[in-house]
Design a protein around this motif. Structure first.
Motif, short mmCIF file in Angstrom:
data_model
loop_
_atom_site.label_atom_id
_atom_site.label_comp_id
_atom_site.label_asym_id
_atom_site.label_seq_id
_atom_site.Cartn_x
_atom_site.Cartn_y
_atom_site.Cartn_z
N ALA A 243 40.63 54.92 44.01
CA ALA A 243 39.65 53.89 44.40
C ALA A 243 40.38 52.77 45.11
CB ALA A 243 38.90 53.37 43.17
N GLY A 244 39.65 51.83 45.67
CA GLY A 244 40.28 50.73 46.41
C GLY A 244 39.23 49.79 46.98
N LEU A 245 39.66 49.03 47.98
CA LEU A 245 40.93 49.07 48.68
C LEU A 245 41.92 48.12 48.01
CD1 LEU A 245 39.68 48.95 52.37
CD2 LEU A 245 40.28 50.98 51.08
N LEU A 246 43.10 48.62 47.73
CA LEU A 246 44.09 47.85 46.99
C LEU A 246 44.46 46.55 47.69
CD1 LEU A 246 46.15 47.36 44.76
CD2 LEU A 246 47.73 48.91 45.96
N SER A 247 44.69 46.61 48.99
CA SER A 247 45.12 45.39 49.70
C SER A 247 44.05 44.31 49.63
CB SER A 247 45.45 45.72 51.15
OG SER A 247 44.31 46.25 51.82
N VAL A 248 42.79 44.70 49.67
CA VAL A 248 41.70 43.73 49.60
C VAL A 248 41.58 43.18 48.18
CG1 VAL A 248 39.20 43.45 49.80
CG2 VAL A 248 40.46 44.80 51.51
N LEU A 249 41.75 44.03 47.18
CA LEU A 249 41.68 43.58 45.80
C LEU A 249 42.79 42.57 45.50
CD1 LEU A 249 40.91 46.99 44.08
CD2 LEU A 249 39.30 45.13 44.53
N LEU A 250 43.96 42.77 46.09
CA LEU A 250 45.04 41.79 45.92
C LEU A 250 44.65 40.45 46.53
CD1 LEU A 250 48.08 44.11 46.72
CD2 LEU A 250 47.57 43.05 44.52
N GLN A 251 44.00 40.48 47.68
CA GLN A 251 43.53 39.25 48.32
C GLN A 251 42.48 38.57 47.44
OE1 GLN A 251 41.40 39.98 52.01
NE2 GLN A 251 40.19 38.13 51.68
N TRP A 252 41.52 39.34 46.93
CA TRP A 252 40.45 38.76 46.10
C TRP A 252 40.99 38.19 44.79
CZ3 TRP A 252 35.90 42.85 46.52
CH2 TRP A 252 35.46 42.90 47.84
N HIS A 253 41.99 38.85 44.23
CA HIS A 253 42.62 38.33 43.01
C HIS A 253 43.15 36.92 43.23
CE1 HIS A 253 45.54 37.83 39.78
NE2 HIS A 253 46.50 37.78 40.68
N LYS A 254 43.73 36.68 44.40
CA LYS A 254 44.31 35.37 44.69
C LYS A 254 43.22 34.35 45.03
CE LYS A 254 48.55 37.55 46.35
NZ LYS A 254 49.35 37.94 47.53
N GLU A 255 42.15 34.81 45.67
CA GLU A 255 41.09 33.89 46.09
C GLU A 255 40.22 33.41 44.93
OE1 GLU A 255 40.31 35.62 50.63
OE2 GLU A 255 38.90 36.08 49.01
N ASP A 256 40.07 34.23 43.91
CA ASP A 256 39.13 33.94 42.82
C ASP A 256 39.84 34.06 41.48
OD1 ASP A 256 36.82 33.54 41.28
OD2 ASP A 256 36.31 35.68 41.33
N PRO A 257 40.50 33.01 41.01
CA PRO A 257 41.23 33.09 39.74
C PRO A 257 40.29 33.23 38.55
CG PRO A 257 41.23 30.84 40.58
CD PRO A 257 40.65 31.70 41.66
N VAL A 258 40.87 33.55 37.41
CA VAL A 258 40.11 33.75 36.18
C VAL A 258 39.30 32.49 35.85
CG1 VAL A 258 40.28 34.23 33.70
CG2 VAL A 258 41.85 35.36 35.30
N ASP A 259 38.03 32.68 35.52
CA ASP A 259 37.18 31.56 35.13
C ASP A 259 36.49 31.87 33.81
OD1 ASP A 259 35.12 33.33 35.73
OD2 ASP A 259 34.63 32.40 37.65
N MET A 260 35.59 30.99 33.40
CA MET A 260 34.95 31.12 32.09
C MET A 260 34.11 32.39 31.96
SD MET A 260 33.56 27.33 31.34
CE MET A 260 32.60 28.01 29.99
N VAL A 261 33.43 32.78 33.02
CA VAL A 261 32.57 33.96 32.96
C VAL A 261 33.42 35.22 32.76
CG1 VAL A 261 30.94 35.38 34.27
CG2 VAL A 261 30.76 32.88 34.33
N GLU A 262 34.50 35.33 33.51
CA GLU A 262 35.39 36.47 33.35
C GLU A 262 36.07 36.45 31.99
OE1 GLU A 262 39.05 38.74 35.74
OE2 GLU A 262 38.42 36.73 36.34
N SER A 413 34.88 24.71 26.55
CA SER A 413 34.05 23.75 25.82
C SER A 413 33.37 22.74 26.74
CB SER A 413 34.91 23.00 24.79
OG SER A 413 36.02 22.40 25.42
N VAL A 414 33.92 22.52 27.93
CA VAL A 414 33.29 21.60 28.88
C VAL A 414 33.03 22.26 30.24
CG1 VAL A 414 34.13 19.47 27.83
CG2 VAL A 414 35.58 20.69 29.46
N GLY A 415 33.15 23.59 30.29
CA GLY A 415 32.82 24.31 31.51
C GLY A 415 33.76 24.07 32.66
N LEU A 416 35.05 23.96 32.38
CA LEU A 416 36.03 23.69 33.43
C LEU A 416 37.10 24.77 33.47
CD1 LEU A 416 36.42 19.89 32.73
CD2 LEU A 416 35.34 20.89 34.74
N SER A 417 37.41 25.23 34.67
CA SER A 417 38.49 26.19 34.84
C SER A 417 38.95 26.12 36.28
CB SER A 417 38.03 27.62 34.51
OG SER A 417 36.96 28.01 35.37
N GLY A 418 40.19 26.53 36.53
CA GLY A 418 40.70 26.51 37.89
C GLY A 418 42.20 26.75 37.93
#
Length: 439
Positions: A243-262, A413-418
């Motif tokens: 499955a993939g595309l690996l190069s795009v997933l690497l880009q998306w990983h950097k663009e969207d860091p872990v947040d409260m929903v994840e 607890s206050v809805g903040l992540s980044g």
């Protein structure tokens, strides 16, 4: 008292009581070896494999039950939130006409037939609730970047995000083409979620057998080669899937860091299956496993210094490393944007002046600390006492070298992540840091 340059707190933390944030057990990743891509991949696989399987659909606990907890709407606990459309629906408790279960690693790529020994089919770390129509539109398209000529699949406004639309890419999903020759671009608020889900799947499923049940498991591999994906789309369970595309997933990983929903999805799934996604707990390991960039930097006392970030104006940090205890201490302040006027004064610890501190054990080039809020108290006075309250969230810092670090904060607890990049205020301790790192 002369006005203090370092005054109030980060994030204006006027908190009420809140529950503690869950984390990986202290020793969960003790055997992870990040000295090379091969060693990190193999040691992480040994840590996260052999999880407990739950049935896809059953009168007992099944993936419906797990996902309706994992994807609960944080603004309305009686509802769920969908991954692509960001829509909210009342929990249905099973099959329905509104949402279904999305395999972010399409099951057609290596494991289409469900049975009691098919572990990836029901692995909720890469399953998410999705609008039925959006799930069908995604089909088994590889994740890829689109263009303005692609078809738009809009998001809805919920949980303070989505629903804006706009010129490509806006905050919409985008699709084009058919099957492996098509593309699906996930909207910006969840693209990192799907990226890390597939990276987990790649490392979790490496062939061989389940260590407890003896079930044969496929080797699932991320790639940019669409032809390999076609080859694994046979309609049968295969020993290898792509499955993939690996190069795009690497880009998306950097663009969207872990947040409260994840984070919520991850913790809920981990509580059932007993295994974790290492790329949510340690996002820095993505570079080592998938890009062969393994940082051998080690935290040391040469990092003791003031640090700042261009991403957070008028905020500052001070780090202290205690090497004999292997403990890292941080404080996070706001500071004046202009020099104080002559004669200006402030009461250290006044009600509107707070600061965040934390301490934790470090390992290698990273440390995760529990956030504590300090408030009240008067400087150099016994009364009133300052109050420290813990359990607000976590801060993870990954040091790339002696002069740069990446800080990720998560305060549910206050809805903040980044996430932000830090550098030293002055380089005076860099030489000491470099000497201790090579010593």
């Amino acid at each position: 008292m002369d006005r203090l340059v370092w005054l109030a707190a980060f994030l204006y933390l006027v908190f009420l009581a809140s529950p503690a944030i869950a984390q990986a057990p202290a020793d969960y990743y003790d055997n992870a070896d990040a000295s090379s891509p091969e060693s990190l991949r193999s040691t992480l696989h040994e840590i996260i494999d052999d999880h407990t399987r739950f049935p896809y659909t059953s009168t007992a606990t099944d993936t419906w039950d797990i996902l309706e907890i994992a994807d609960e709407d944080q603004d309305n606990p009686g509802n769920i939130i969908t991954i692509y459309r960001n829509a909210t629906y009342p929990k249905q408790g099973g099959g329905n006409d509104f949402y279904n279960r999305e395999h972010t690693w399409p099951k057609s790529y290596g494991y289409p037939d469900d049975f009691s020994g098919n572990y990836p089919y029901t692995d909720a770390h890469h399953l998410f609730l999705a609008d039925s129509g959006y799930n069908s539109s995604r089909s088994n398209h590889p994740y890829d970047n689109c263009t303005a000529s692609c078809s738009e699949k809009v998001t809805e406004s919920n949980n303070d995000r989505g629903g804006v639309g706009g010129v490509y890419p806006g905050d919409s999903n985008w699709r084009t083409g058919s099957f492996t020759q098509g593309s699906w671009e996930t909207w910006g608020g969840r693209r990192g979620d799907v990226a890390r889900a597939l990276m987990y799947t790649d490392v979790r499923y490496a062939g061989g057998t389940h260590g407890i049940t003896g079930a044969t498991e496929p080797d699932l591999i991320l790639t940019d080669d669409r032809n390999l994906m076609d080859l694994s789309n046979t309609g049968n369970n295969e020993l290898v899937g792509y499955a993939g595309l690996l190069s795009v997933l690497l880009q998306w990983h950097k663009e969207d860091p872990v947040d409260m929903v994840e984070f919520q999805h991850h913790e809920a799934v981990a509580s059932f299956q007993g295994n974790r996604n290492p790329f949510i707990d340690h996002p820095e390991w993505v570079e080592c496993v998938f890009e062969a960039i393994c940082n051998t930097f080690n935290i040391n006392a040469g990092l003791n210094d003031a640090w700042v970030s261009a991403d957070a104006p008028f905020q500052g940090f001070f780090f202290t490393v205690f090497p004999d205890l292997e403990v890292f201490f941080l404080s996070w302040f706001t500071f004046d944007s202009e020099p104080p006027t002559n004669g200006a004064s402030a009461v250290f610890g006044a009600a509107d002046q707070r600061w965040v501190t934390g301490a934790g054990a470090y390992s290698g080039n990273s440390v995760t600390v529990n956030v504590e809020l300090t408030s009240g108290g008067i400087f150099n006075a016994s009364e009133p006492l300052a109050v420290q309250q813990s359990g607000y969230g976590t801060i993870t810092i990954v040091f790339n070298n002696c002069n740069e670090a990446v800080l990720t904060y998560n305060v549910p607890s206050v809805g903040l992540s980044g996430q932000m990049t830090l550098t030293r205020v002055v380089p005076s301790n860099v030489a000491l840091c470099e000497a201790l790192n090579t010593g």
